[in-house]
Design a protein around this motif. Structure first.
Motif, short mmCIF file in Angstrom:
data_model
loop_
_atom_site.label_atom_id
_atom_site.label_comp_id
_atom_site.label_asym_id
_atom_site.label_seq_id
_atom_site.Cartn_x
_atom_site.Cartn_y
_atom_site.Cartn_z
N LEU A 21 0.84 -1.19 0.00
CA LEU A 21 0.00 0.00 0.00
C LEU A 21 0.88 1.24 0.00
CD1 LEU A 21 -2.83 1.29 0.24
CD2 LEU A 21 -2.59 1.12 2.73
N GLU A 22 0.80 2.04 -1.07
CA GLU A 22 1.60 3.26 -1.16
C GLU A 22 0.88 4.46 -0.54
OE1 GLU A 22 3.23 4.14 -5.00
OE2 GLU A 22 3.33 2.01 -5.57
N LEU A 23 -0.42 4.57 -0.81
CA LEU A 23 -1.22 5.69 -0.32
C LEU A 23 -2.62 5.19 -0.03
CD1 LEU A 23 -0.41 8.36 -3.07
CD2 LEU A 23 0.48 8.42 -0.74
N SER A 24 -3.30 5.82 0.94
CA SER A 24 -4.72 5.55 1.14
C SER A 24 -5.32 6.71 1.91
CB SER A 24 -4.94 4.23 1.91
OG SER A 24 -4.44 4.34 3.24
N ALA A 25 -6.61 6.93 1.69
CA ALA A 25 -7.30 8.03 2.39
C ALA A 25 -8.79 7.90 2.21
CB ALA A 25 -6.84 9.39 1.86
N HIS A 26 -9.53 8.29 3.26
CA HIS A 26 -10.95 8.57 3.11
C HIS A 26 -11.07 9.95 2.45
CE1 HIS A 26 -13.01 5.28 5.04
NE2 HIS A 26 -12.14 5.30 6.03
N LEU A 27 -11.96 10.06 1.50
CA LEU A 27 -12.14 11.32 0.77
C LEU A 27 -13.49 11.96 1.05
CD1 LEU A 27 -10.57 10.28 -2.65
CD2 LEU A 27 -9.47 11.47 -0.74
N GLY A 28 -14.21 11.47 2.07
CA GLY A 28 -15.51 12.03 2.41
C GLY A 28 -16.61 11.53 1.49
N ASP A 29 -17.85 11.72 1.92
CA ASP A 29 -19.02 11.37 1.09
C ASP A 29 -19.03 9.91 0.66
OD1 ASP A 29 -20.02 13.96 1.19
OD2 ASP A 29 -18.91 14.58 -0.59
N ALA A 33 -9.83 6.12 -1.35
CA ALA A 33 -8.91 5.80 -2.44
C ALA A 33 -7.67 5.12 -1.90
CB ALA A 33 -8.53 7.07 -3.20
N ALA A 34 -7.03 4.34 -2.76
CA ALA A 34 -5.78 3.69 -2.40
C ALA A 34 -4.93 3.51 -3.64
CB ALA A 34 -6.04 2.33 -1.75
N LEU A 35 -3.62 3.57 -3.44
CA LEU A 35 -2.65 3.32 -4.50
C LEU A 35 -1.84 2.11 -4.09
CD1 LEU A 35 -1.28 4.22 -7.17
CD2 LEU A 35 0.25 5.65 -5.78
N TRP A 36 -1.79 1.10 -4.97
CA TRP A 36 -1.15 -0.18 -4.65
C TRP A 36 -0.04 -0.52 -5.63
CZ3 TRP A 36 -2.83 -2.65 -0.30
CH2 TRP A 36 -4.13 -2.37 0.17
N ILE A 143 -3.63 10.64 -8.05
CA ILE A 143 -2.51 10.08 -7.28
C ILE A 143 -1.33 11.05 -7.17
CG2 ILE A 143 -3.17 7.72 -7.87
CD1 ILE A 143 -0.76 7.69 -9.83
N THR A 144 -1.36 12.16 -7.91
CA THR A 144 -0.29 13.15 -7.75
C THR A 144 -0.54 14.06 -6.56
OG1 THR A 144 -1.35 14.80 -9.19
CG2 THR A 144 0.12 13.19 -10.24
N LEU A 145 -1.76 14.06 -6.01
CA LEU A 145 -2.10 14.93 -4.89
C LEU A 145 -1.65 14.30 -3.57
CD1 LEU A 145 -5.67 15.90 -6.08
CD2 LEU A 145 -3.67 17.41 -6.05
N ASP A 146 -1.34 15.15 -2.61
CA ASP A 146 -0.94 14.70 -1.28
C ASP A 146 -2.20 14.50 -0.44
OD1 ASP A 146 0.04 14.26 1.24
OD2 ASP A 146 1.28 16.06 1.32
N TRP A 147 -2.62 13.25 -0.25
CA TRP A 147 -3.87 12.97 0.44
C TRP A 147 -3.79 13.25 1.94
CZ3 TRP A 147 -4.75 7.52 -2.14
CH2 TRP A 147 -4.91 7.69 -3.52
#
Length: 291
Positions: A21-29, A33-36, A143-147
């Motif tokens: 897992l490289e990135l993950s976040a709740h984005l509301g609503d 998202a996750a980057l694997w 995926i370029t944004l800092d979550w």
């Protein structure tokens, strides 16, 4: 908000000794998202309770569904995995992919808002290795944004909503052989949508809506949920927050005025509800989109 490790597709990936897992976040609503990254693996997704949209970011040319070994992935290929569907995947070699997890509630809101149909009439259509440059571009921007940075996470949430809206407009079809029972007549459902939109700045009670349909509160609540895919209070709150987001992006009205124009009793009530749903305060949301 559902923890990421309770989202079945996320959990299945997280349980793999090969996936990272490289990135993950709740984005509301109801979005996450996750980057694997993954390599030489096999993953089974057993009828998840959420929808998953994915985009191959790099590699993936050795990835295929077990039932279709001749159909291989590639960078920018998109997959749509609807809630309730089982899929089985084999990864030969390396792959890097982004996932967007979508709740059933968010899908239901989109069906009513964008398609003017009852969510139970519709299904997200399963798709494997789609070509859609516009969606792939959105995923790559995502995926370029800092979550982890609040402002950029809000921009990521906006992109995620664009991805979901695009999928709703292009990957949704009627359920076959469905015989609807209960629910509001289409004309009443549209009247409810129009009435709620026209009165978001006013107190709206369950009894008031029920009277407009000549139903008891109990039966109205059941029939509303059948037609809208979520309870009246949840739908009403979602529409108030959607209107608030629109006004915040204009960057003009004071927060207190926005709260009142969207039917919230006070600025503090508005701020609390907004933060719980969106993951940021109204002021932080405005700053992210108006800077």
């Amino acid at each position: 908000m559902t923890p990421l490790t309770q989202l079945q597709v996320f959990n299945a990936m997280h349980a793999s000794p090969h996936a990272r897992l490289e990135l993950s976040a709740h984005l509301g609503d109801g979005l996450a998202a996750a980057l694997w990254s993954n390599r030489d693996d096999a993953r089974d997704y057993q009828a998840p309770s959420h929808h998953t949209l994915s985009c191959y970011i790099a590699d993936g040319t050795g990835t295929f569904r077990r039932q279709r070994p001749g159909d291989k992935g590639a960078p920018d290929k998109l997959c749509v995995m609807p809630a309730g569907h089982e899929s089985n995947w084999v990864v030969n070699g390396a792959i890097r992919l982004a996932h967007l997890y979508v709740s059933e509630a968010q899908f239901a809101l989109g069906c009513v808002r964008l398609l003017d149909r009852e969510p139970r009439e519709l299904q997200l259509q399963e798709a494997t290795f789609l070509d859609d440059p516009q969606q792939a571009k959105r995923f790559r921007q995502l995926i370029t944004l800092d979550w982890d940075e609040p402002g950029e996470r809000l921009l990521a949430s906006s992109l995620a909503h664009d991805i979901v809206d695009h999928a709703l407009l292009n990957q949704v079809g009627l359920r076959q052989g469905l015989r609807l029972k209960g629910g509001l007549a289409p004309s009443l459902r549209r009247q409810m949508v129009d009435y709620i939109e026209a009165h978001l700045d006013q107190p709206i009670t369950l009894g008031e809506l029920a009277v407009r349909c000549n139903l008891s509160e109990y039966h109205f609540a059941r029939m509303f949920r059948a037609s809208f895919g979520l309870p009246p209070h949840q739908y009403l709150l979602a529409r108030r927050l959607h209107r608030a987001c629109q006004l915040l992006r204009l960057g003009v009205m004071p927060l207190g005025d926005i709260a009142l124009s969207c039917g919230f009793a006070s600025a503090s009530h508005f701020s609390n509800r907004f933060r719980l749903a969106v993951g940021a305060t109204p002021g932080e949301y405005r700053s992210a989109f108006c800077s």
